[in-house]
Design a protein around this motif. Structure first.
Motif, PDB file in Angstrom:
ATOM      1  N   ASN A   7      16.394  20.557  28.569  1.00 46.81           N
ATOM      2  CA  ASN A   7      16.163  21.708  29.684  1.00 46.81           C
ATOM      3  C   ASN A   7      15.062  21.299  30.884  1.00 46.81           C
ATOM      4  O   ASN A   7      14.728  22.073  31.643  1.00 46.81           O
ATOM      5  N   GLY A  13      15.598  19.345  33.381  1.00 47.44           N
ATOM      6  CA  GLY A  13      16.556  19.234  34.758  1.00 47.44           C
ATOM      7  C   GLY A  13      16.954  17.732  34.768  1.00 47.44           C
ATOM      8  O   GLY A  13      17.281  17.543  35.732  1.00 47.44           O
ATOM      9  N   LYS A  14      16.961  17.322  33.468  1.00 49.68           N
ATOM     10  CA  LYS A  14      17.707  15.650  33.559  1.00 49.68           C
ATOM     11  C   LYS A  14      19.216  15.704  34.123  1.00 49.68           C
ATOM     12  O   LYS A  14      19.522  14.880  35.150  1.00 49.68           O
ATOM     13  N   SER A  15      20.111  16.598  33.910  1.00 49.65           N
ATOM     14  CA  SER A  15      21.368  16.570  34.167  1.00 49.65           C
ATOM     15  C   SER A  15      21.342  17.091  35.720  1.00 49.65           C
ATOM     16  O   SER A  15      22.077  16.125  36.539  1.00 49.65           O
ATOM     17  N   SER A  16      20.773  17.889  36.076  1.00 55.64           N
ATOM     18  CA  SER A  16      20.695  18.327  37.547  1.00 55.64           C
ATOM     19  C   SER A  16      20.018  17.375  38.367  1.00 55.64           C
ATOM     20  O   SER A  16      20.646  16.876  39.581  1.00 55.64           O
ATOM     21  N   SER A  55      22.985  21.874  31.280  1.00 55.20           N
ATOM     22  CA  SER A  55      22.470  22.815  30.174  1.00 55.20           C
ATOM     23  C   SER A  55      23.393  22.594  28.902  1.00 55.20           C
ATOM     24  O   SER A  55      24.139  23.493  28.574  1.00 55.20           O
ATOM     25  N   ASP A  57      10.518  23.093  43.301  1.00 55.61           N
ATOM     26  CA  ASP A  57      10.634  24.308  44.261  1.00 55.61           C
ATOM     27  C   ASP A  57       9.915  25.435  43.463  1.00 55.61           C
ATOM     28  O   ASP A  57       9.860  26.711  44.105  1.00 55.61           O
ATOM     29  N   ALA A 105      16.118  19.646  42.438  1.00 54.24           N
ATOM     30  CA  ALA A 105      17.501  19.527  42.312  1.00 54.24           C
ATOM     31  C   ALA A 105      17.913  20.741  43.162  1.00 54.24           C
ATOM     32  O   ALA A 105      19.034  20.559  43.810  1.00 54.24           O
TER      33      ALA A 105
HETATM   34  P1  GDP Z   1      18.791  19.002  30.985  1.00 53.47           P
HETATM   35  O1  GDP Z   1      18.844  19.957  29.742  1.00 53.47           O
HETATM   36  O2  GDP Z   1      17.621  18.200  31.213  1.00 53.47           O
HETATM   37  O3  GDP Z   1      19.926  18.405  31.505  1.00 53.47           O
HETATM   38  O4  GDP Z   1      18.551  20.151  32.255  1.00 53.47           O
HETATM   39  P2  GDP Z   1      19.488  20.818  33.105  1.00 53.47           P
HETATM   40  O5  GDP Z   1      19.717  19.964  34.284  1.00 53.47           O
HETATM   41  O6  GDP Z   1      20.872  21.350  32.569  1.00 53.47           O
HETATM   42  O7  GDP Z   1      18.717  22.129  33.686  1.00 53.47           O
HETATM   43  C1  GDP Z   1      18.341  23.050  32.727  1.00 53.47           C
HETATM   44  C2  GDP Z   1      17.914  24.452  33.671  1.00 53.47           C
HETATM   45  O8  GDP Z   1      17.021  24.184  34.808  1.00 53.47           O
HETATM   46  C3  GDP Z   1      19.279  24.860  34.276  1.00 53.47           C
HETATM   47  O9  GDP Z   1      19.326  26.115  34.304  1.00 53.47           O
HETATM   48  C4  GDP Z   1      19.043  24.525  35.655  1.00 53.47           C
HETATM   49  O10 GDP Z   1      19.936  25.278  36.524  1.00 53.47           O
HETATM   50  C5  GDP Z   1      17.729  24.520  35.922  1.00 53.47           C
HETATM   51  N1  GDP Z   1      17.199  23.421  36.993  1.00 53.47           N
HETATM   52  C6  GDP Z   1      17.329  22.116  37.057  1.00 53.47           C
HETATM   53  N2  GDP Z   1      16.840  21.531  37.995  1.00 53.47           N
HETATM   54  C7  GDP Z   1      16.214  22.538  38.670  1.00 53.47           C
HETATM   55  C8  GDP Z   1      15.471  22.563  39.997  1.00 53.47           C
HETATM   56  O11 GDP Z   1      15.076  21.463  40.580  1.00 53.47           O
HETATM   57  N3  GDP Z   1      14.972  23.767  40.208  1.00 53.47           N
HETATM   58  C9  GDP Z   1      15.308  24.965  39.844  1.00 53.47           C
HETATM   59  N4  GDP Z   1      14.698  25.992  40.197  1.00 53.47           N
HETATM   60  N5  GDP Z   1      15.714  24.770  38.507  1.00 53.47           N
HETATM   61  C10 GDP Z   1      16.439  23.584  38.135  1.00 53.47           C
END
Ligand code: GDP
Length: 199
Positions: A39, A41-44, A59, A151, A179
């Motif tokens: 969570n 934000g790695k995938s993003s 997610s 942000d 992201a």
């Molecule tokens: P992962 O589990 O690390 O792969 O995380 P995700 O990329 O799935 O992101 C987890 C949550 O954080 C999601 O709801 C995304 O939309 C949110 N998120 C990811 N990156 C950003 C960012 O740069 N800014 C904001 N505001 N939300 C983000």
């Protein structure tokens, strides 16, 4: 050239090599790995770097099979998406499997040039993040700490929050990334390119 001055465009070609729960395919091109708590934000961040909407899943649910996902970028480097850590509710067995997989990868991947360690810019240093950074420092594996979701930082406190986080993590540099707005994305791409080109 100062990498901060470059702002390369997203790569032209991204090839998904596969999802590897056990053995990795032979290492060929220089590689960068992305690591971070679930969570964070790695995938993003990966999708942003690759300029693809859904190269890495956003997610993914905690129960999913843990594996290392590998992408070939512009036939120049490999990007390894390491499984996220720190799920609140995963059983001990899954956690120790994660540890084995990631430690095995980090200690044996000859082509690994950089580990991009993602931390949430709003949170104080987390135990597992510190453990990962300590492990990388101990093993002399180069890393770059990236503070995600920049942000979301209140403008007035942003500078002091990032400085505090950097100090708390005990690292020389913190790269702010969003992201959502694209802040820091071009610079991160440039850093990766530089790291895989050097030597
Ligand atoms: P992962 O589990 O690390 O792969 O995380 P995700 O990329 O799935 O992101 C987890 C949550 O954080 C999601 O709801 C995304 O939309 C949110 N998120 C990811 N990156 C950003 C960012 O740069 N800014 C904001 N505001 N939300 C983000």
């Amino acid at each position: 050239m100062n990498p901060k001055k470059q702002s390369p465009h997203p790569p032209g070609s991204v090839r998904f090599i596969g999802s590897f729960p056990d053995e990795m395919p032979p290492a060929t091109l220089p590689e960068v790995a992305f690591a971070g708590r679930s969570n964070v934000g790695k995938s993003s961040a990966i999708n942003g770097v690759l300029g693809r909407k859904s190269a890495a899943r956003v997610s993914r649910s905690p129960g999913r099979t843990q594996a290392i996902n590998l992408f070939e970028v512009d036939a120049r480097y490999m990007l390894a998406d390491l499984p996220g850590y720190g799920f609140a509710k995963v059983p001990e067995a899954v956690q120790s499997r994660w540890k084995g997989m990631v430690e095995g990868y980090l200690s044996s991947r000859e082509t690994l040039r950089l580990v991009v360690c993602l931390v949430d810019s709003r949170h104080p240093p987390q135990k597992l993040d510190l453990a990962l950074l300590g492990g990388l420092q101990g093993a002399e594996i180069p890393f770059l700490v990236v503070a995600t979701k920049a942000d979301k930082l209140p403008r007035s406190k942003r500078k002091s929050m990032l400085a505090k986080l950097r100090k708390g993590l005990g690292v020389p540099e913190l790269h702010a990334l969003s992201a959502l707005t694209g802040e820091g994305m071009g610079e991160l791409r440039a850093r990766l390119l530089k790291v895989v080109q050097d030597r």
